[in-house]
Scaffold this active site. Structure first.
Site, PDB file in Angstrom:
ATOM      1  N   TYR A 165       7.992   6.304   0.885  1.00  0.00           N
ATOM      2  CA  TYR A 165       8.899   5.572  -0.003  1.00  0.00           C
ATOM      3  C   TYR A 165      10.327   6.115   0.061  1.00  0.00           C
ATOM      4  O   TYR A 165      11.284   5.381  -0.143  1.00  0.00           O
ATOM      5  CB  TYR A 165       8.421   5.681  -1.459  1.00  0.00           C
ATOM      6  CG  TYR A 165       7.437   4.633  -1.891  1.00  0.00           C
ATOM      7  CD1 TYR A 165       6.230   4.476  -1.224  1.00  0.00           C
ATOM      8  CD2 TYR A 165       7.704   3.817  -2.975  1.00  0.00           C
ATOM      9  CE1 TYR A 165       5.316   3.522  -1.641  1.00  0.00           C
ATOM     10  CE2 TYR A 165       6.803   2.860  -3.396  1.00  0.00           C
ATOM     11  CZ  TYR A 165       5.603   2.722  -2.724  1.00  0.00           C
ATOM     12  OH  TYR A 165       4.706   1.782  -3.142  1.00  0.00           O
ATOM     13  N   ASP A 176      -0.212   3.807  -4.507  1.00  0.00           N
ATOM     14  CA  ASP A 176       0.240   2.461  -4.880  1.00  0.00           C
ATOM     15  C   ASP A 176      -0.875   1.456  -4.607  1.00  0.00           C
ATOM     16  O   ASP A 176      -1.236   0.644  -5.463  1.00  0.00           O
ATOM     17  CB  ASP A 176       1.491   2.108  -4.061  1.00  0.00           C
ATOM     18  CG  ASP A 176       1.980   0.704  -4.341  1.00  0.00           C
ATOM     19  OD1 ASP A 176       2.042   0.329  -5.521  1.00  0.00           O
ATOM     20  OD2 ASP A 176       2.281  -0.020  -3.371  1.00  0.00           O
ATOM     21  N   ASP A 179      -3.776  -0.438  -7.520  1.00  0.00           N
ATOM     22  CA  ASP A 179      -3.964  -1.885  -7.740  1.00  0.00           C
ATOM     23  C   ASP A 179      -5.434  -2.262  -7.558  1.00  0.00           C
ATOM     24  O   ASP A 179      -5.985  -3.076  -8.311  1.00  0.00           O
ATOM     25  CB  ASP A 179      -3.138  -2.718  -6.743  1.00  0.00           C
ATOM     26  CG  ASP A 179      -1.767  -3.096  -7.294  1.00  0.00           C
ATOM     27  OD1 ASP A 179      -1.195  -2.287  -8.057  1.00  0.00           O
ATOM     28  OD2 ASP A 179      -1.263  -4.194  -6.954  1.00  0.00           O
ATOM     29  N   ASP A 208      -9.298   4.989   3.798  1.00  0.00           N
ATOM     30  CA  ASP A 208     -10.063   3.750   4.022  1.00  0.00           C
ATOM     31  C   ASP A 208     -11.436   3.839   3.360  1.00  0.00           C
ATOM     32  O   ASP A 208     -11.909   2.901   2.714  1.00  0.00           O
ATOM     33  CB  ASP A 208     -10.163   3.420   5.521  1.00  0.00           C
ATOM     34  CG  ASP A 208     -10.527   4.618   6.392  1.00  0.00           C
ATOM     35  OD1 ASP A 208     -10.530   5.765   5.890  1.00  0.00           O
ATOM     36  OD2 ASP A 208     -10.812   4.408   7.593  1.00  0.00           O
ATOM     37  N   LYS A 213      -5.223  10.665   4.963  1.00  0.00           N
ATOM     38  CA  LYS A 213      -5.591  10.086   6.260  1.00  0.00           C
ATOM     39  C   LYS A 213      -5.422  11.201   7.289  1.00  0.00           C
ATOM     40  O   LYS A 213      -4.630  11.107   8.232  1.00  0.00           O
ATOM     41  CB  LYS A 213      -4.692   8.863   6.557  1.00  0.00           C
ATOM     42  CG  LYS A 213      -5.112   8.044   7.769  1.00  0.00           C
ATOM     43  CD  LYS A 213      -6.370   7.219   7.545  1.00  0.00           C
ATOM     44  CE  LYS A 213      -6.772   6.519   8.837  1.00  0.00           C
ATOM     45  NZ  LYS A 213      -8.095   5.850   8.737  1.00  0.00           N
TER      46      LYS A 213
HETATM   47  C1  IPM Z   1       4.160   0.193  -8.597  1.00  0.00           C
HETATM   48  C2  IPM Z   1       4.956  -0.884  -7.900  1.00  0.00           C
HETATM   49  C3  IPM Z   1       6.194  -0.266  -7.273  1.00  0.00           C
HETATM   50  C4  IPM Z   1       5.723   0.760  -6.267  1.00  0.00           C
HETATM   51  C5  IPM Z   1       7.138  -1.277  -6.608  1.00  0.00           C
HETATM   52  C6  IPM Z   1       7.571  -2.352  -7.576  1.00  0.00           C
HETATM   53  C7  IPM Z   1       8.332  -0.601  -5.992  1.00  0.00           C
HETATM   54  O1  IPM Z   1       4.168  -1.550  -6.978  1.00  0.00           O
HETATM   55  O2  IPM Z   1       4.714   0.841  -9.508  1.00  0.00           O
HETATM   56  O3  IPM Z   1       3.009   0.392  -8.246  1.00  0.00           O
HETATM   57  O4  IPM Z   1       5.412   0.418  -5.125  1.00  0.00           O
HETATM   58  O5  IPM Z   1       5.670   1.938  -6.621  1.00  0.00           O
HETATM   59 MG    MG Z   2       2.126  -0.978  -7.023  1.00  0.00          MG
END
Ligand code: IPM
Ligand code: MG
Length: 353
Positions: free
Chosen positions: A137, A236, A240, A212, A179
């Site tokens: 990042y 990240d 999710d 993975d 990884k």
């Molecule tokens: C998160 C989001 C952010 C990230 C984006 C919006 C930059 O997806 O906080 O998980 O990737 O960190």
């Molecule tokens: Mg995110």
């Protein structure tokens, strides 16, 4: 003494879920709120997603509460145009928030709202500890007409401090995700995490899992995880994925904390303000329709109370109010119901003790 909270409603559904969250916070304590433009809203007003004034205001605050940023209006692949997400990254870096905590604990009332079978998720209670200010990042980026690159780098000190956060938060086990069969940063990650473990936290179990494989285990046996420790981008993606265990990404809160500088010692006068935000984004598809689920935002406010202001009983009051509202049948559209934001807010406020 009242606590000073900077609020950043941002874009999309952001303002719609921020307003009821302030109402909720006012119901449990005495706070001073200072609102600022952030993300796309700040681009429209000032040409940049995060102004120096706003960053300074955050630095001076006791805690920062953020809703969400971004939207199609500001989507661009042109490297020279400002993007709302840069504001978020600038804020994380500017406040030194290297530790991102994302608890994933599906509530029994929502077991049947998850796309996974109830038997799979029952008893799941994990914490994703994501490194937030390093890795790909923040590495150097290059772009020519026909090529592009993003550098991923980590230092020993950056890995050590996030490893300490993870081991400190674990009840029994840390699963470090990397990884290491491909990436050099992952091999350093593995070595450093193992050293911190044997030197400082020998009583906690440690396992290393390739990313993975971790993605697979998250859906096949989520109950087996306690703390997942991982670098910025893997965290990240995996957070999710883990969010879906709770039924909706609209349920997941997060805390981003700083404290220890990358040189190993505590930064300044201890820990600066933390940043608290839901894991979900600005949901432009439902913005303006008053149907956004405010619960992840409410739970983020609870994390602010607990981790940012050390107001444990107020945090618990918010969390149990959310739980009771769900137990009583509250369901927003993302959870398969038809309660709007206002109705969800009322249901939670009515359950504050
Ligand atoms: C998160 C989001 C952010 C990230 C984006 C919006 C930059 O997806 O906080 O998980 O990737 O960190
Ligand atoms: Mg995110």
């Amino acid at each position: 003494m009242s606590h000073r909270i900077v609020t950043l409603p941002g874009d999309g559904i952001g303002p719609e879920i921020m307003a009821p969250t302030l109402e909720l916070l006012r119901a449990v304590g005495d706070f001073e709120f200072e609102e600022h433009l952030f993300g796309g809203a700040s681009i429209d007003a000032h040409g940049v997603p995060l102004t120096d004034e706003v960053l300074d205001a955050c630095r001076r605050s006791d805690a920062v509460l953020l809703a969400a940023v971004g939207g199609p209006r500001w989507d661009t692949t042109d490297p020279d145009r400002p993007r709302p997400e840069q504001g978020l990254l600038g804020l994380r870096k500017g406040l030194g928030l290297y530790a991102n905590l994302r608890p994933v604990k599906p509530l029994p009332a929502l077991y049947d709202a998850s796309p996974l079978r109830r038997e799979r998720i029952e008893g799941t209670d994990m914490l994703v500890v994501r490194e937030l200010t390093g890795g790909i990042y923040f590495g150097e980026k290059t772009r020519t007409a026909t090529s592009a690159s993003d550098i991923c780098s980590y230092t020993t000190a950056e890995i050590e401090r996030i490893a300490r956060t993870a081991f400190g938060a674990a009840r029994a086990k840390v699963t470090s995700v990397d990884k290491a069969n491909v990436l050099e940063t992952s091999r350093l990650w593995r070595e450093v995490v193992s050293e911190v473990h044997s030197r400082e936290f020998p009583g906690i179990a440690l396992e290393h899992v390739l990313v993975d494989n971790a993605a697979m285990q998250l859906v096949s046996s989520p109950r087996d995880f306690d703390v997942i420790l991982t670098e910025n981008m893997f965290g990240d993606i995996l957070s999710d994925e883990a969010a879906m265990l709770t039924g909706s990404i609209g349920m997941l809160p997060s805390a981003s904390l700083g404290g220890e500088s990358a040189s190993g010692d505590a930064a300044g006068d201890g820990r600066g303000p933390g940043l608290f935000e839901p894991v979900h984004g600005s949901a432009p598809d439902i913005a303006g329709r008053a149907i956004a689920n405010p619960l992840a935002m409410f739970l983020s406010a609870a994390m602010l109370l607990r981790h940012g202001l050390e107001l444990e009983s107020e945090a618990a009051a918010v969390e149990s109010a959310v739980q009771r509202a769900l137990d009583a049948g509250l369901r927003t559209p993302d959870l398969g119901g038809d309660a709007g934001t206002a109705q969800a807010t009322r249901a939670v406020l009515d359950n504050i003790e």
